[in-house]
Design a protein around this motif. Structure first.
Motif, PDB file in Angstrom:
ATOM      1  N   ILE A 148       0.845  -1.190   0.000  1.00 40.75           N
ATOM      2  CA  ILE A 148       0.000   0.000   0.000  1.00 40.75           C
ATOM      3  C   ILE A 148       0.881   1.241   0.000  1.00 40.75           C
ATOM      4  N   ARG A 149       0.596   2.153  -0.913  1.00 45.75           N
ATOM      5  CA  ARG A 149       1.323   3.418  -0.988  1.00 45.75           C
ATOM      6  C   ARG A 149       0.395   4.554  -0.557  1.00 45.75           C
ATOM      7  N   PRO A 150       0.756   5.259   0.511  1.00 46.43           N
ATOM      8  CA  PRO A 150      -0.104   6.349   0.992  1.00 46.43           C
ATOM      9  C   PRO A 150      -0.413   7.395  -0.072  1.00 46.43           C
ATOM     10  N   ASP A 151       0.532   7.627  -1.009  1.00 42.53           N
ATOM     11  CA  ASP A 151       0.287   8.645  -2.021  1.00 42.53           C
ATOM     12  C   ASP A 151      -0.749   8.217  -3.053  1.00 42.53           C
ATOM     13  N   GLN A 152      -1.151   6.937  -3.027  1.00 44.94           N
ATOM     14  CA  GLN A 152      -2.190   6.462  -3.931  1.00 44.94           C
ATOM     15  C   GLN A 152      -3.539   6.325  -3.233  1.00 44.94           C
ATOM     16  N   LEU A 153      -3.601   6.770  -1.979  1.00 47.15           N
ATOM     17  CA  LEU A 153      -4.848   6.733  -1.215  1.00 47.15           C
ATOM     18  C   LEU A 153      -5.385   8.144  -1.037  1.00 47.15           C
ATOM     19  N   ALA A 154      -6.698   8.271  -1.075  1.00 44.99           N
ATOM     20  CA  ALA A 154      -7.360   9.559  -0.832  1.00 44.99           C
ATOM     21  C   ALA A 154      -8.421   9.378   0.242  1.00 44.99           C
ATOM     22  N   SER A 155      -8.580  10.388   1.059  1.00 44.24           N
ATOM     23  CA  SER A 155      -9.619  10.365   2.082  1.00 44.24           C
ATOM     24  C   SER A 155     -10.998  10.329   1.434  1.00 44.24           C
ATOM     25  N   ILE A 156     -11.906   9.519   1.965  1.00 41.90           N
ATOM     26  CA  ILE A 156     -13.269   9.456   1.444  1.00 41.90           C
ATOM     27  C   ILE A 156     -14.263   9.772   2.552  1.00 41.90           C
ATOM     28  N   ASN A 157     -15.384  10.325   2.147  1.00 36.87           N
ATOM     29  CA  ASN A 157     -16.458  10.674   3.077  1.00 36.87           C
ATOM     30  C   ASN A 157     -17.799  10.473   2.404  1.00 36.87           C
ATOM     31  N   THR A 158     -18.798  10.185   3.203  1.00 39.14           N
ATOM     32  CA  THR A 158     -20.153  10.105   2.672  1.00 39.14           C
ATOM     33  C   THR A 158     -20.614  11.501   2.256  1.00 39.14           C
ATOM     34  N   ARG A 159     -21.573  11.552   1.362  1.00 36.78           N
ATOM     35  CA  ARG A 159     -22.051  12.849   0.890  1.00 36.78           C
ATOM     36  C   ARG A 159     -23.267  13.299   1.689  1.00 36.78           C
ATOM     37  N   ALA A 160     -23.549  14.590   1.620  1.00 29.07           N
ATOM     38  CA  ALA A 160     -24.741  15.128   2.261  1.00 29.07           C
ATOM     39  C   ALA A 160     -25.981  14.537   1.597  1.00 29.07           C
ATOM     40  N   ARG A 161     -27.048  14.471   2.343  1.00 28.99           N
ATOM     41  CA  ARG A 161     -28.291  13.918   1.808  1.00 28.99           C
ATOM     42  C   ARG A 161     -28.782  14.787   0.649  1.00 28.99           C
ATOM     43  N   PRO A 162     -29.009  14.197  -0.534  1.00 29.98           N
ATOM     44  CA  PRO A 162     -29.446  15.001  -1.676  1.00 29.98           C
ATOM     45  C   PRO A 162     -30.798  15.661  -1.420  1.00 29.98           C
ATOM     46  N   THR A 163     -31.002  16.826  -2.028  1.00 24.02           N
ATOM     47  CA  THR A 163     -32.290  17.505  -1.876  1.00 24.02           C
ATOM     48  C   THR A 163     -33.384  16.796  -2.669  1.00 24.02           C
ATOM     49  N   GLY A 164     -32.992  16.109  -3.723  1.00 21.15           N
ATOM     50  CA  GLY A 164     -33.956  15.315  -4.484  1.00 21.15           C
ATOM     51  C   GLY A 164     -34.045  13.914  -3.918  1.00 21.15           C
ATOM     52  N   GLY A 165     -34.253  12.921  -4.773  1.00 25.80           N
ATOM     53  CA  GLY A 165     -34.344  11.547  -4.316  1.00 25.80           C
ATOM     54  C   GLY A 165     -32.983  10.956  -3.988  1.00 25.80           C
ATOM     55  N   LEU A 166     -33.024   9.855  -3.252  1.00 26.02           N
ATOM     56  CA  LEU A 166     -31.804   9.165  -2.852  1.00 26.02           C
ATOM     57  C   LEU A 166     -31.369   8.169  -3.919  1.00 26.02           C
ATOM     58  N   THR A 167     -30.085   7.903  -3.949  1.00 29.38           N
ATOM     59  CA  THR A 167     -29.559   6.808  -4.768  1.00 29.38           C
ATOM     60  C   THR A 167     -29.392   5.593  -3.864  1.00 29.38           C
ATOM     61  N   GLY A 168     -30.094   4.530  -4.193  1.00 32.01           N
ATOM     62  CA  GLY A 168     -30.008   3.300  -3.420  1.00 32.01           C
ATOM     63  C   GLY A 168     -29.131   2.295  -4.131  1.00 32.01           C
ATOM     64  N   VAL A 169     -28.269   1.629  -3.390  1.00 28.51           N
ATOM     65  CA  VAL A 169     -27.442   0.583  -3.970  1.00 28.51           C
ATOM     66  C   VAL A 169     -27.994  -0.757  -3.508  1.00 28.51           C
ATOM     67  N   MET A 170     -28.194  -1.655  -4.459  1.00 28.24           N
ATOM     68  CA  MET A 170     -28.869  -2.917  -4.181  1.00 28.24           C
ATOM     69  C   MET A 170     -27.941  -4.091  -4.488  1.00 28.24           C
ATOM     70  N   SER A 171     -28.213  -5.186  -3.839  1.00 25.68           N
ATOM     71  CA  SER A 171     -27.503  -6.410  -4.158  1.00 25.68           C
ATOM     72  C   SER A 171     -27.844  -6.842  -5.577  1.00 25.68           C
ATOM     73  N   ARG A 172     -26.832  -7.287  -6.298  1.00 21.33           N
ATOM     74  CA  ARG A 172     -27.062  -7.735  -7.665  1.00 21.33           C
ATOM     75  C   ARG A 172     -27.923  -8.980  -7.720  1.00 21.33           C
ATOM     76  N   SER A 173     -27.850  -9.817  -6.678  1.00 23.80           N
ATOM     77  CA  SER A 173     -28.562 -11.089  -6.731  1.00 23.80           C
ATOM     78  C   SER A 173     -29.570 -11.293  -5.606  1.00 23.80           C
ATOM     79  N   HIS A 174     -29.715 -10.300  -4.697  1.00 22.87           N
ATOM     80  CA  HIS A 174     -30.591 -10.517  -3.542  1.00 22.87           C
ATOM     81  C   HIS A 174     -31.539  -9.342  -3.272  1.00 22.87           C
TER      82      HIS A 174
END
Length: 265
Positions: A148-174
């Motif tokens: 693992i190289r630290p220079d190839q990693l970036a900090s990630i964070n969840t986004r603020a709740r959208p003002t419109g509808g939500l994006t839901g991620v679903m299981s491909r098979s369940h």
């Protein structure tokens, strides 16, 4: 500070073990491998078993004396006393994705303390993408077997709740009827699909908002993704809004329904 106290360093060590396991996994993935069925009729390949051996040996070195609950050894009948601190391992989460060669399988390792995941790694070796979660969360490129190289990693964070509808991620098979009904009820207007614990990671890096799951899973399926999402600012709750907990020995570590959120409702 010991390794188990330094959650970011521990997540990185989990990443190292995932990369080591990923090298063996990719060798098999790129070969003419065969699969077979376990006693519960779920599929397994040599990649699951060989990767788990590498991870278990590595964990014994970096966290000696800490119990480890791993999918394949559990399937073989190994039932350790987990106590308040233990590690969950899924050497190939998404074996069906592995067999179908769509790249959406991951290597998962997570530390559980007092029923909550506190450090974890989700690694998708076919996609060369790694996610780490301790007190903060990072993601970046990592080829299987590389350091693992630290220079190839970036900090990630969840986004603020959208003002419109939500994006839901679903299981491909369940994605069953209860899951789809919940998604409609909470305002999901756009749906995306992903395999394995990548669903948690999509929310962690701000590409989706909610992942409801009403079908059965085991704790090793969810703990690492949960750790990454929590470190990125999200939460995993029961459908009633209670904390989603681990060490469910009474159900042999079988999970009930849960909802992963980018922003706690």
């Amino acid at each position: 500070m010991s390794l188990i106290q330094d959650k970011n360093a521990l997540a990185s060590e989990f990443g190292r073990l995932c990369s080591d396991a990923g090298a063996v996994i990719m060798d098999i993935y790129n070969s003419d491998f065969t699969s077979r069925s376990k006693d519960d009729a779920s599929p397994v390949t040599d990649a699951d078993e060989l990767a788990e051996k590498i991870i278990l040996a590595g964990l014994q070195s970096i966290l000696p004396g800490i119990p480890v609950l791993a999918e394949e050894s559990f399937s073989a009948g190994f039932r350790p006393e987990v106590g308040s601190t233990f590690v969950l391992v899924d050497p190939v989460d998404g074996t069906k994705e592995f067999i179908n060669k769509n790249g959406e399988f991951t290597v998962n390792i997570a530390l559980i303390e007092n029923r909550v995941p506190t450090a974890g790694c989700v690694y998708a070796p076919a996609r060369e993408r790694i996610y780490l979660g301790g007190t903060r969360a990072w993601a970046g490129r990592l080829k299987a077997g590389e350091a693992i190289r630290p220079d190839q990693l970036a900090s990630i964070n969840t986004r603020a709740r959208p003002t419109g509808g939500l994006t839901g991620v679903m299981s491909r098979s369940h994605a069953d009827a209860a899951t789809l009904a919940f998604a409609d009820a909470v305002g999901v207007t756009e749906r995306t699909s992903a395999g394995s614990s990548l669903k948690f990671c999509l929310i962690a890096e701000g590409l989706a908002d909610v992942y409801p799951r009403f079908g059965p899973t085991r704790e090793w399926d969810t703990a690492a993704g949960h750790a990454v999402l929590k470190a990125a600012g999200g939460a995993v709750l029961t459908p009633d809004g209670e904390e989603f907990l681990y060490a469910k020995t009474e159900t042999e570590f079988l999970n009930g329904a849960f909802v992963a959120w980018g922003v706690r409702p």
